[in-house]
Design a protein around this motif. Structure first.
Motif, short mmCIF file in Angstrom:
data_model
loop_
_atom_site.label_atom_id
_atom_site.label_comp_id
_atom_site.label_asym_id
_atom_site.label_seq_id
_atom_site.Cartn_x
_atom_site.Cartn_y
_atom_site.Cartn_z
N ASP A 7 0.56 -0.97 -0.23
CA ASP A 7 -0.15 -0.15 -0.28
C ASP A 7 0.55 0.94 -0.39
OD1 ASP A 7 -2.62 -1.55 -0.12
OD2 ASP A 7 -2.19 -1.30 2.28
N MET A 8 1.68 1.24 0.52
CA MET A 8 2.57 2.61 0.83
C MET A 8 3.46 2.81 -0.79
SD MET A 8 2.67 3.72 3.71
CE MET A 8 4.08 5.43 3.63
N ALA A 9 4.01 1.40 -1.09
CA ALA A 9 4.66 2.34 -2.86
C ALA A 9 3.82 2.49 -3.49
CB ALA A 9 5.28 0.68 -3.32
N LEU A 10 2.60 2.33 -3.25
CA LEU A 10 1.11 2.36 -4.03
C LEU A 10 1.32 4.15 -3.58
CD1 LEU A 10 -0.58 1.67 -6.36
CD2 LEU A 10 -2.58 0.95 -5.18
N PHE A 11 0.63 3.71 -2.64
CA PHE A 11 0.82 5.93 -2.39
C PHE A 11 1.89 6.44 -2.57
CE2 PHE A 11 1.56 8.77 1.42
CZ PHE A 11 0.55 9.75 0.71
N TYR A 12 3.04 6.47 -2.42
CA TYR A 12 4.34 6.52 -2.77
C TYR A 12 4.19 7.07 -4.35
CZ TYR A 12 6.08 6.48 1.80
OH TYR A 12 6.46 7.37 3.10
N SER A 13 3.96 6.44 -4.90
CA SER A 13 3.98 5.55 -6.46
C SER A 13 2.77 7.08 -7.17
CB SER A 13 4.12 4.33 -7.95
OG SER A 13 2.47 4.30 -7.34
N MET A 14 2.04 7.20 -6.49
CA MET A 14 0.57 8.12 -6.48
C MET A 14 1.26 9.50 -6.73
SD MET A 14 -2.74 5.55 -5.33
CE MET A 14 -3.70 7.23 -5.02
N GLU A 15 1.41 9.49 -5.35
CA GLU A 15 2.14 10.48 -5.03
C GLU A 15 2.99 11.00 -5.92
OE1 GLU A 15 3.20 12.49 -0.57
OE2 GLU A 15 4.29 11.95 -1.45
N THR A 16 4.03 10.53 -6.10
CA THR A 16 4.96 11.02 -7.14
C THR A 16 4.36 11.52 -8.68
OG1 THR A 16 6.68 9.31 -6.38
CG2 THR A 16 7.37 9.79 -8.33
N ASP A 17 3.59 10.87 -9.26
CA ASP A 17 2.59 11.18 -10.44
C ASP A 17 1.85 11.88 -10.33
OD1 ASP A 17 3.54 8.35 -10.93
OD2 ASP A 17 1.00 7.35 -10.93
N GLN A 18 1.67 12.13 -9.37
CA GLN A 18 0.52 13.86 -8.91
C GLN A 18 1.39 14.96 -9.39
OE1 GLN A 18 -1.49 13.11 -5.41
NE2 GLN A 18 -3.80 11.92 -6.38
N ARG A 19 2.62 14.37 -8.36
CA ARG A 19 3.13 15.57 -8.69
C ARG A 19 4.32 16.24 -10.17
NH1 ARG A 19 7.38 14.32 -4.76
NH2 ARG A 19 6.99 13.70 -3.21
N ALA A 20 4.58 14.74 -11.02
CA ALA A 20 4.78 14.66 -12.20
C ALA A 20 3.67 15.73 -12.95
CB ALA A 20 4.70 13.00 -12.74
N VAL A 21 2.33 14.65 -12.65
CA VAL A 21 1.07 15.35 -13.12
C VAL A 21 1.24 16.88 -13.18
CG1 VAL A 21 -1.25 16.49 -13.89
CG2 VAL A 21 -0.58 13.16 -13.77
N ALA A 22 1.38 17.69 -12.00
CA ALA A 22 1.35 19.09 -11.48
C ALA A 22 2.77 19.78 -12.13
CB ALA A 22 1.18 19.17 -10.18
N ARG A 23 3.50 19.45 -12.43
CA ARG A 23 4.81 19.53 -13.06
C ARG A 23 4.42 20.26 -14.35
NH1 ARG A 23 10.87 20.49 -14.36
NH2 ARG A 23 9.81 20.45 -16.66
N GLN A 24 3.80 18.69 -15.37
CA GLN A 24 3.14 18.82 -15.74
C GLN A 24 2.65 20.21 -17.25
OE1 GLN A 24 2.16 15.47 -18.20
NE2 GLN A 24 3.27 15.02 -19.81
#
Ligand code: C2E
Ligand code: CA
Ligand code: CA
Ligand code: CA
Length: 292
Positions: A7-24
């Motif tokens: 779950d934690m790994a999923l959580f972190y990757s979602m957070e990373t995705d969100q950051r990547a989208v925000a940056r994009q």
């Protein structure tokens, strides 16, 4: 509930995705910001420590996006640098600043019926512009600035360029040549955020610099923090030994301004005097703050 490693790994990757989208999203919006007129410049006064005379103003970029709201330069400038957009944005900043200087040059104070008009305090200032690393390594920078000065009629000595220590040191040889060419145009040069980079004193002497700006991280707490005070004093002494003028940035209160002045720091900038302001507010500020 117990959180599993998965779950934690999923959580972190979602957070990373969100950051990547925000940056994009930010990158996409920034690409259109110039043509949509979403960028503007605010100007912050720089004053003489003795007498609080208005010496210059520093141009600071502002971005108000209809989608993202107002984004601080610390967030969008790194993106502009990574994507190369900083070249277009940087030359827009230089052009705006020079055109603004020329407009101020034409301002006079209307002293009232029958009285002779006098020069507006903003007609005598220098304008400082921050240069990014990409601009510093652009071979066209010097000819672009030369052309800009000719086109606008701004005298070179009223334009001041701010570069950081790391910009100098990352490629000292190229920087030395670029600075020498800029200096030959007659513009003024400042080292920004001084004390935060890895400056080599030996190099400092090789660059034809006019000013050192003591980084605000030292200035802000210097009255409470003896180490910050010691660093500030050392920078002032070093700068004077090299024949440079010293600017303290981040001066937030009168007591700090007084101590800096007693330490022979020549120029002060910070919220104690004024925040960076849009042009109309700056013009009002300048008229109210004329030293008598
Ligand atoms: P900088 O060049 O060191 O600019 C000074 C920053 O300190 C500005 O932040 C200013 O608003 C803030 N400041 C001024 N007085 C005080 C004070 O008394 N206390 C505190 N805490 N802060 C103070 P700002 O406008 O957010 O700009 C941040 C940075 O973004 C600038 O730091 C500069 O590195 C960069 N930047 C801004 N405009 C441009 C630009 O046109 N081109 C480039 N390449 N960089 C820019
Ligand atoms: Ca600066
Ligand atoms: Ca600075
Ligand atoms: Ca900076």
């Amino acid at each position: 509930a117990k959180t599993t490693g998965r779950d934690m790994a999923l959580f972190y990757s979602m957070e990373t995705d969100q950051r990547a989208v925000a940056r994009q999203t930010m990158e996409q919006q920034l690409r259109r910001a110039l043509e949509r007129h979403e960028l503007s410049l605010h100007y912050q006064p720089r004053l003489s420590a003795q007498g609080a005379q208005l010496l210059g103003v520093e141009a600071l970029l502002r971005w108000t996006s209809p989608v993202l709201g107002s984004i601080p330069p610390s967030e969008f400038i790194p993106i502009a640098e990574e994507t190369g957009m900083i070249r277009a944005i940087g030359s827009w900043v230089l052009q705006q600043a020079c055109e603004q200087w020329v407009r101020w040059q034409q301002l006079v104070l209307d002293a009232g019926v029958g009285d002779a008009a006098s020069l507006h305090p903003l007609a005598r200032v220098s304008i400082s512009v921050n240069l990014s690393a990409a601009q510093m390594s652009d071979p066209a920078l010097v000819t672009d600035i030369e052309a800009l000065l000719l086109r606008t009629g701004m005298p070179a000595h009223r334009l001041e360029l701010e570069i950081t220590e790391s910009q100098l040191m990352d490629n000292a040889h190229a920087a030395e040549q670029q600075l020498a060419a800029l200096k030959a145009l007659g513009v003024q040069l400042s080292i920004d955020d001084f004390g935060t980079g890895y400056s080599s004193l030996a190099y400092l002497k090789r660059f034809d610099i006019d000013r050192l700006k003591v980084d605000k991280s030292f200035v802000r707490d210097m009255l409470a923090n003896p180490a910050d005070m010691a660093i500030t004093r050392a920078i002032i002494a070093l700068g004077h030994t090299l024949g440079l003028r010293i600017v303290a940035e981040g001066v937030e209160d009168l007591a700090t301004a007084q101590v800096l002045s007693a330490l022979d720091c020549e120029e002060l900038q910070g919220y104690h005097f004024s925040r960076p302001l849009p042009v109309p507010e700056l013009e009002a500020w300048a008229c109210q703050h004329q030293p008598s």
